[in-house]
Design an enzyme around this catalytic site. Structure first.
Site, short mmCIF file in Angstrom:
data_model
loop_
_atom_site.label_atom_id
_atom_site.label_comp_id
_atom_site.label_asym_id
_atom_site.label_seq_id
_atom_site.Cartn_x
_atom_site.Cartn_y
_atom_site.Cartn_z
CG ASN A 9 0.53 33.70 30.17
OD1 ASN A 9 -0.64 33.88 29.81
ND2 ASN A 9 1.29 34.66 30.67
CE LYS A 11 2.78 36.40 27.97
NZ LYS A 11 3.96 37.24 27.89
CG HIS A 95 2.14 37.79 33.60
ND1 HIS A 95 2.55 38.82 32.78
CD2 HIS A 95 2.75 36.68 33.14
CE1 HIS A 95 3.37 38.34 31.86
NE2 HIS A 95 3.51 37.04 32.06
CD GLU A 97 2.62 40.23 29.38
OE1 GLU A 97 1.57 39.58 29.31
OE2 GLU A 97 3.68 39.86 28.82
CD GLU A 167 6.70 34.77 33.74
OE1 GLU A 167 6.71 33.94 32.83
OE2 GLU A 167 5.83 35.65 33.83
N GLY A 173 9.00 37.98 26.35
CA GLY A 173 8.62 38.37 24.99
C GLY A 173 9.72 39.09 24.22
CB SER A 213 12.58 34.50 25.88
OG SER A 213 12.06 35.80 25.61
P1 PGA Z 1 7.36 34.64 26.81
O1 PGA Z 1 6.33 34.99 28.00
O2 PGA Z 1 7.64 33.17 26.91
O3 PGA Z 1 6.65 35.01 25.56
O4 PGA Z 1 8.59 35.46 27.06
C1 PGA Z 1 6.43 34.40 29.26
C2 PGA Z 1 5.39 34.94 30.19
O5 PGA Z 1 5.09 36.15 30.12
O6 PGA Z 1 4.80 34.20 31.00
#
Ligand code: PGA
Length: 251
Positions: A9, A11, A95, A97, A167, A173, A213
């Site tokens: 992803n 982003k 997601h 976010e 997640e 993140g 992460s």
């Molecule tokens: P990250 O993000 O690996 O940077 O923690 C994962 C995600 O949001 O899909």
């Protein structure tokens, strides 16, 4: 039998030229790998160029979101049909976010998921609890509500084509990964929910990814868990070597 799916992803990162470079590098690093399904999810503006670049390779294209209508007066939205048109096979839906910054609800997740399935895309539906919910002992309750609201009314044949990404929001993140056993516990819960709702056969078929992460140094331990069938990778997917290493740790 369900397949391991590792998705990147990206982003809101990468200009067109950077996206092209990243996927070119990745293509070489993962050449010949067929045991794992590899997906990259660039921003809308880079979908076309990435689609061209991965044509004929073992890398598949995904989008980071979609709308639930096919076309019309919905300024700023992109429909699942348009994503198919550009070569996407997957689409991330719900997601955290998007839930957090754009107030997406389970009802929206459901509408988007159904439309994506209808046009032949495989949705990667994200679920996961926030830190305060985990600390209040509400992890299972929150995840169950997201599953019920987002996927509860699908047909069994549609459900088999869904990918679920667990997640935990506190791990995204932040560099704080769930431990393999913390993740496995929730993945097992998700598979049980699928079995109760859609039957054992469907539950065995659904790929459940872990996200939050995931890095080259923790991927193997996470992926070795019984109910963890892949990863949704954010930050580490922006580096071709790291992402390829994560993919290889699933082999
Ligand atoms: P990250 O993000 O690996 O940077 O923690 C994962 C995600 O949001 O899909």
């Amino acid at each position: 039998m369900r397949k391991i799916i590792i998705a990147g992803n990206w982003k809101m990162n990468k200009l067109i030229s950077e996206a092209k470079e990243l996927v070119r590098e990745l293509k070489i690093l993962v050449e010949g790998i067929s045991e794992v399904e590899i997906v990259v999810c660039p921003v809308y503006t880079a979908l076309y160029v990435v689609s061209q670049e991965i044509s004929g390779s073992n890398i598949k294209l995904g989008s980071q979101d979609c709308f639930w209508e096919e076309k019309g007066a919905y300024t700023g939205e992109v429909s699942p049909v348009m994503l198919k048109d550009v070569g996407a096979e997957f689409v991330i839906i719900g997601h955290s976010e998007r839930r957090q910054y754009f107030h997406e609800t389970n009802e929206w997740v459901n509408k988007k998921t159904k439309k994506a399935l209808e046009v032949g895309l495989r949705p990667i539906v994200c679920v996961g609890e926030r830190l305060e919910e985990r600390e209040a002992g509400k992890t299972f309750e929150v995840v169950r509500d997201q599953l019920e609201g987002g996927l509860g009314n699908l047909s069994s044949s549609d459900m088999m084509r869904v990918v679920i990404a667990y997640e935990p929001v506190w791990a995204i993140g932040t560099g704080k990964t769930a431990t393999p056993s913390q993740a496995q516990e929730v993945h097992e819960f998700i598979r049980k929910w699928i079995a109760e709702k859609f039957g054992e056969k469907v539950a065995e078929e659904v790929t459940i990814q872990y996200g939050g992460s995931v890095k080259p140094n923790n991927a193997r331990d996470l992926l070795s868990q019984k109910d963890i069938d892949g990863a949704l990778v954010g930050g580490a997917s922006l580096n071709a070597k790291d992402f390829a290493e994560i993919i290889k740790s699933a082999l």
